[in-house]
Motif scaffolding. Structure first.
Motif, PDB file in Angstrom:
ATOM      1  N   ARG A   1       0.868   4.111  -3.056  1.00 40.09           N
ATOM      2  CA  ARG A   1       0.602   5.541  -2.816  1.00 40.09           C
ATOM      3  C   ARG A   1       1.636   6.428  -3.498  1.00 40.09           C
ATOM      4  NH1 ARG A   1      -1.289   3.605   2.329  1.00 40.09           N
ATOM      5  NH2 ARG A   1       0.808   3.783   3.220  1.00 40.09           N
ATOM      6  N   LYS A   2       2.865   5.951  -3.593  1.00 37.26           N
ATOM      7  CA  LYS A   2       3.920   6.739  -4.236  1.00 37.26           C
ATOM      8  C   LYS A   2       3.634   6.938  -5.728  1.00 37.26           C
ATOM      9  CE  LYS A   2       7.542   4.899  -1.201  1.00 37.26           C
ATOM     10  NZ  LYS A   2       8.790   4.080  -1.175  1.00 37.26           N
ATOM     11  N   ARG A   3       2.866   6.047  -6.329  1.00 35.18           N
ATOM     12  CA  ARG A   3       2.608   6.117  -7.772  1.00 35.18           C
ATOM     13  C   ARG A   3       1.341   6.889  -8.115  1.00 35.18           C
ATOM     14  NH1 ARG A   3       6.452   2.790  -5.429  1.00 35.18           N
ATOM     15  NH2 ARG A   3       7.883   2.069  -7.034  1.00 35.18           N
ATOM     16  N   GLU A   4       0.656   7.405  -7.117  1.00 33.54           N
ATOM     17  CA  GLU A   4      -0.592   8.124  -7.375  1.00 33.54           C
ATOM     18  C   GLU A   4      -0.378   9.324  -8.295  1.00 33.54           C
ATOM     19  OE1 GLU A   4      -3.803   7.525  -6.565  1.00 33.54           O
ATOM     20  OE2 GLU A   4      -3.118   5.551  -5.889  1.00 33.54           O
ATOM     21  N   ALA A   5       0.799   9.940  -8.229  1.00 30.68           N
ATOM     22  CA  ALA A   5       1.075  11.130  -9.050  1.00 30.68           C
ATOM     23  C   ALA A   5       1.080  10.818 -10.543  1.00 30.68           C
ATOM     24  CB  ALA A   5       2.413  11.745  -8.644  1.00 30.68           C
ATOM     25  N   LEU A   6       1.177   9.555 -10.922  1.00 35.65           N
ATOM     26  CA  LEU A   6       1.218   9.185 -12.335  1.00 35.65           C
ATOM     27  C   LEU A   6      -0.167   9.037 -12.961  1.00 35.65           C
ATOM     28  CD1 LEU A   6       4.068   6.511 -12.221  1.00 35.65           C
ATOM     29  CD2 LEU A   6       4.220   8.849 -13.104  1.00 35.65           C
ATOM     30  N   ARG A   7      -1.196   9.113 -12.152  1.00 34.37           N
ATOM     31  CA  ARG A   7      -2.555   9.000 -12.695  1.00 34.37           C
ATOM     32  C   ARG A   7      -2.790  10.095 -13.742  1.00 34.37           C
ATOM     33  NH1 ARG A   7      -6.423   5.861 -10.280  1.00 34.37           N
ATOM     34  NH2 ARG A   7      -5.895   4.884  -8.276  1.00 34.37           N
ATOM     35  N   GLY A   8      -3.348   9.716 -14.864  1.00 32.43           N
ATOM     36  CA  GLY A   8      -3.609  10.670 -15.937  1.00 32.43           C
ATOM     37  C   GLY A   8      -2.466  10.798 -16.913  1.00 32.43           C
TER      38      GLY A   8
ATOM     39  N   GLY B   1      14.284  -7.725  -3.573  1.00 34.03           N
ATOM     40  CA  GLY B   1      14.190  -8.987  -4.300  1.00 34.03           C
ATOM     41  C   GLY B   1      12.965  -9.148  -5.161  1.00 34.03           C
ATOM     42  N   ILE B   2      12.091  -8.136  -5.212  1.00 33.52           N
ATOM     43  CA  ILE B   2      10.914  -8.268  -6.068  1.00 33.52           C
ATOM     44  C   ILE B   2      10.635  -6.972  -6.806  1.00 33.52           C
ATOM     45  CG2 ILE B   2       9.239  -7.670  -4.255  1.00 33.52           C
ATOM     46  CD1 ILE B   2       7.404  -9.850  -5.646  1.00 33.52           C
ATOM     47  N   ILE B   3      10.256  -7.122  -8.071  1.00 32.78           N
ATOM     48  CA  ILE B   3       9.833  -6.001  -8.916  1.00 32.78           C
ATOM     49  C   ILE B   3       8.445  -6.333  -9.446  1.00 32.78           C
ATOM     50  CG2 ILE B   3      10.225  -4.868 -11.147  1.00 32.78           C
ATOM     51  CD1 ILE B   3      13.236  -5.166 -10.569  1.00 32.78           C
ATOM     52  N   VAL B   4       7.564  -5.347  -9.413  1.00 35.21           N
ATOM     53  CA  VAL B   4       6.207  -5.512  -9.942  1.00 35.21           C
ATOM     54  C   VAL B   4       5.894  -4.346 -10.874  1.00 35.21           C
ATOM     55  CG1 VAL B   4       3.757  -5.784  -9.437  1.00 35.21           C
ATOM     56  CG2 VAL B   4       5.461  -6.659  -7.804  1.00 35.21           C
ATOM     57  N   ASP B   5       5.573  -4.642 -12.120  1.00 34.88           N
ATOM     58  CA  ASP B   5       5.184  -3.622 -13.096  1.00 34.88           C
ATOM     59  C   ASP B   5       3.718  -3.809 -13.465  1.00 34.88           C
ATOM     60  OD1 ASP B   5       7.711  -2.587 -13.102  1.00 34.88           O
ATOM     61  OD2 ASP B   5       8.336  -3.559 -14.969  1.00 34.88           O
ATOM     62  N   ASP B   6       3.048  -2.686 -13.696  1.00 38.96           N
ATOM     63  CA  ASP B   6       1.627  -2.690 -14.053  1.00 38.96           C
ATOM     64  C   ASP B   6       1.484  -2.199 -15.485  1.00 38.96           C
ATOM     65  OD1 ASP B   6      -1.091  -2.454 -14.305  1.00 38.96           O
ATOM     66  OD2 ASP B   6      -1.378  -1.158 -12.573  1.00 38.96           O
ATOM     67  N   TYR B   7       0.889  -3.034 -16.332  1.00 33.51           N
ATOM     68  CA  TYR B   7       0.619  -2.666 -17.719  1.00 33.51           C
ATOM     69  C   TYR B   7      -0.886  -2.688 -17.938  1.00 33.51           C
ATOM     70  CZ  TYR B   7       5.589  -3.479 -18.384  1.00 33.51           C
ATOM     71  OH  TYR B   7       6.961  -3.427 -18.281  1.00 33.51           O
ATOM     72  N   ALA B   8      -1.523  -1.551 -17.723  1.00 31.71           N
ATOM     73  CA  ALA B   8      -2.966  -1.419 -17.941  1.00 31.71           C
ATOM     74  C   ALA B   8      -3.742  -2.526 -17.237  1.00 31.71           C
ATOM     75  CB  ALA B   8      -3.277  -1.401 -19.446  1.00 31.71           C
TER      76      ALA B   8
ATOM     77  N   LEU C   1       0.826  -1.208   0.000  1.00 35.54           N
ATOM     78  CA  LEU C   1       0.000   0.000   0.000  1.00 35.54           C
ATOM     79  C   LEU C   1       0.856   1.252   0.000  1.00 35.54           C
ATOM     80  CD1 LEU C   1      -2.838  -1.053   2.471  1.00 35.54           C
ATOM     81  CD2 LEU C   1      -3.082  -0.577   0.032  1.00 35.54           C
ATOM     82  N   ALA C   2       1.952   1.237   0.763  1.00 38.37           N
ATOM     83  CA  ALA C   2       2.862   2.388   0.785  1.00 38.37           C
ATOM     84  C   ALA C   2       3.477   2.605  -0.597  1.00 38.37           C
ATOM     85  CB  ALA C   2       3.946   2.182   1.837  1.00 38.37           C
ATOM     86  N   ALA C   3       3.848   1.523  -1.265  1.00 38.31           N
ATOM     87  CA  ALA C   3       4.418   1.638  -2.611  1.00 38.31           C
ATOM     88  C   ALA C   3       3.394   2.170  -3.601  1.00 38.31           C
ATOM     89  CB  ALA C   3       4.933   0.273  -3.066  1.00 38.31           C
TER      90      ALA C   3
ATOM     91  N   LEU D   1       5.166  -0.617 -10.011  1.00 38.51           N
ATOM     92  CA  LEU D   1       4.439  -0.526  -8.741  1.00 38.51           C
ATOM     93  C   LEU D   1       5.334  -0.792  -7.548  1.00 38.51           C
ATOM     94  CD1 LEU D   1       1.087  -2.378  -9.485  1.00 38.51           C
ATOM     95  CD2 LEU D   1       1.389   0.072  -9.082  1.00 38.51           C
ATOM     96  N   VAL D   2       6.263  -1.729  -7.690  1.00 37.86           N
ATOM     97  CA  VAL D   2       7.168  -2.100  -6.600  1.00 37.86           C
ATOM     98  C   VAL D   2       8.577  -2.176  -7.170  1.00 37.86           C
ATOM     99  CG1 VAL D   2       7.805  -3.860  -4.906  1.00 37.86           C
ATOM    100  CG2 VAL D   2       5.387  -3.402  -5.383  1.00 37.86           C
ATOM    101  N   HIS D   3       9.494  -1.463  -6.525  1.00 41.79           N
ATOM    102  CA  HIS D   3      10.866  -1.394  -7.020  1.00 41.79           C
ATOM    103  C   HIS D   3      11.838  -1.830  -5.930  1.00 41.79           C
ATOM    104  CE1 HIS D   3      13.880   0.974  -9.749  1.00 41.79           C
ATOM    105  NE2 HIS D   3      14.170  -0.304  -9.624  1.00 41.79           N
TER     106      HIS D   3
END
Length: 374
Positions: free
Chosen positions: A194-201, A218-225, A190-192, A208-210
């Motif tokens: 929230r950091k990406r909210e500025a990218l909306r629009g 040890g984990i990376i998560v990317d969101d594609y639509a 959830l903390a991660a 999402l997770v870096h």
């Protein structure tokens, strides 16, 4: 304490009950806790002090100080709030404070513990998230296990997971004494997010997770639509995936999750490649939007986790220099993202160059999305 109190003392000097009495008390109150006598000479190096200056630990279990609660002679110490689970026997001649004097060493009976050198302890105090193999003075636990990390003086520094086979032997999950469970991962995710909210629009594709940047090494998560691509790069996170992934699904409700954990990064951890659908459906092409441009992403065949999301700001900066009528050469173009942004800024001609024919074919499809000829 005066200077005399720094010198080793005998059991009789502090009124310590004999070992038989200690065993009786432990067997009555805590039959599952093995006794641990902390005044053994082999433990002196743990405290990074010469033996003659080690505050004498005359009891069993972790040591406590004058600040701890009073315990009567022969009493059993249970201080869950401050120390986890501490067990010991109070001395008979120490009045209102227990006979366990001096430094507080390892405080939890259930988790593996490591002790690092002073240099590593200083880095961890500054929230540096790694412990190198050469930093470790005393280690416990199997590869991938959770461990408590302690300074030479016994102070708690953090919780992480260990893999002695890696140069980075411990990666820190938390600098606080917390339980690593699904609630822990839920809070971190959830903390991660929230950091990406500025990218909306601006885009519907982002990281999402870096890893360490989001305190999830040890984990990376990317969101594609709405489709997620993940990389699990360490043995420790591999062992924790069953705690994290259910929270990820519940919080994001993704259309699908694809794992692209490649052997190149995992081989150092003794892991192989994982390339598979973990959840839902993953189409052959996923269309994403970024600052007015549109791109097709192939999670199964593309490099990395699908798209060079970390270059978003660079694409924006580079496009800002383009004026109508420019001719633009985009080398190492991959699927053409830099060149496409240049075309949207009015470039008269854009040439894409890449070693991969498949990447250039996808670049043609991307250009077609914005109705620009290749």
């Amino acid at each position: 304490f005066g200077a005399d109190s720094l010198l080793p003392q005998s059991r009789a000097d502090v009124g310590m009950p004999d070992e038989a009495h200690i065993a009786d008390v432990l067997n009555t109150h805590h039959p599952d806790k093995p006794p641990l006598f902390l005044n053994a000479p082999e433990l002196h190096p743990v405290f990074d002090l010469p033996p003659e200056l080690v505050l004498r630990h005359v009891g069993i279990g972790p040591a406590i100080t004058r600040d701890d609660a009073s315990v009567g002679p022969g009493g059993v110490i249970d201080d869950f709030e401050h120390h986890g689970d501490i067990h010991g026997i109070a001395g008979a001649d120490h009045g209102e404070w227990p006979c366990f004097s001096g430094l507080k060493p390892l405080t939890d009976w259930g988790m593996n513990k490591i002790v690092v050198n002073r240099a590593a302890a200083q880095r961890l105090h500054s929230f540096f998230p790694w412990v190198y193999r050469t930093d470790i003075r005393q280690a416990a636990g199997d590869p991938g296990d959770l461990v408590y990390v302690h300074a030479p003086n016994g102070a708690f520094l953090g919780i992480g997971y260990i893999n002695p086979a890696s140069e980075i032997s411990v990666r820190i999950l938390s600098f606080s004494e917390v339980e690593i469970n699904r609630d822990f991962f839920r809070d971190k995710l959830l903390a991660a997010f929230r950091k990406r909210e500025a990218l909306r629009g601006k885009t519907d594709a982002c990281r999402l997770v870096h890893a360490e940047a989001d305190e999830l090494p040890g984990i990376i998560v990317d969101d594609y639509a709405g489709h997620l691509a993940i990389q699990v790069n360490t043995l420790g996170m591999e062992k924790l995936r069953d705690l994290l992934l259910p929270e990820l699904v519940e919080l994001r409700q993704p259309k699908g999750i694809y794992e692209k954990s490649e052997a190149k990064s995992r081989s150092r951890e003794g892991l192989g490649t994982e390339d598979r659908v973990l959840h839902g459906e993953i189409p052959g092409r996923i269309e994403i939007a970024e600052n007015g441009a549109r791109f097709l992403v192939n999670l199964r065949e593309s490099q990395k986790t699908g798209f060079f999301l970390d270059q978003r700001r660079n694409r924006e900066i580079t496009a800002s220099y383009v004026k109508p009528g420019f001719e633009v050469l985009d080398v190492f173009a991959n699927t053409g993202a830099f060149g496409i942004h240049a075309a949207l800024r009015g470039a008269r001609r854009v040439r894409l160059v890449d070693i991969s024919r498949e990447a250039l074919e996808q670049a043609r499809e991307n250009l077609a999305l914005i109705r620009v000829a290749a």
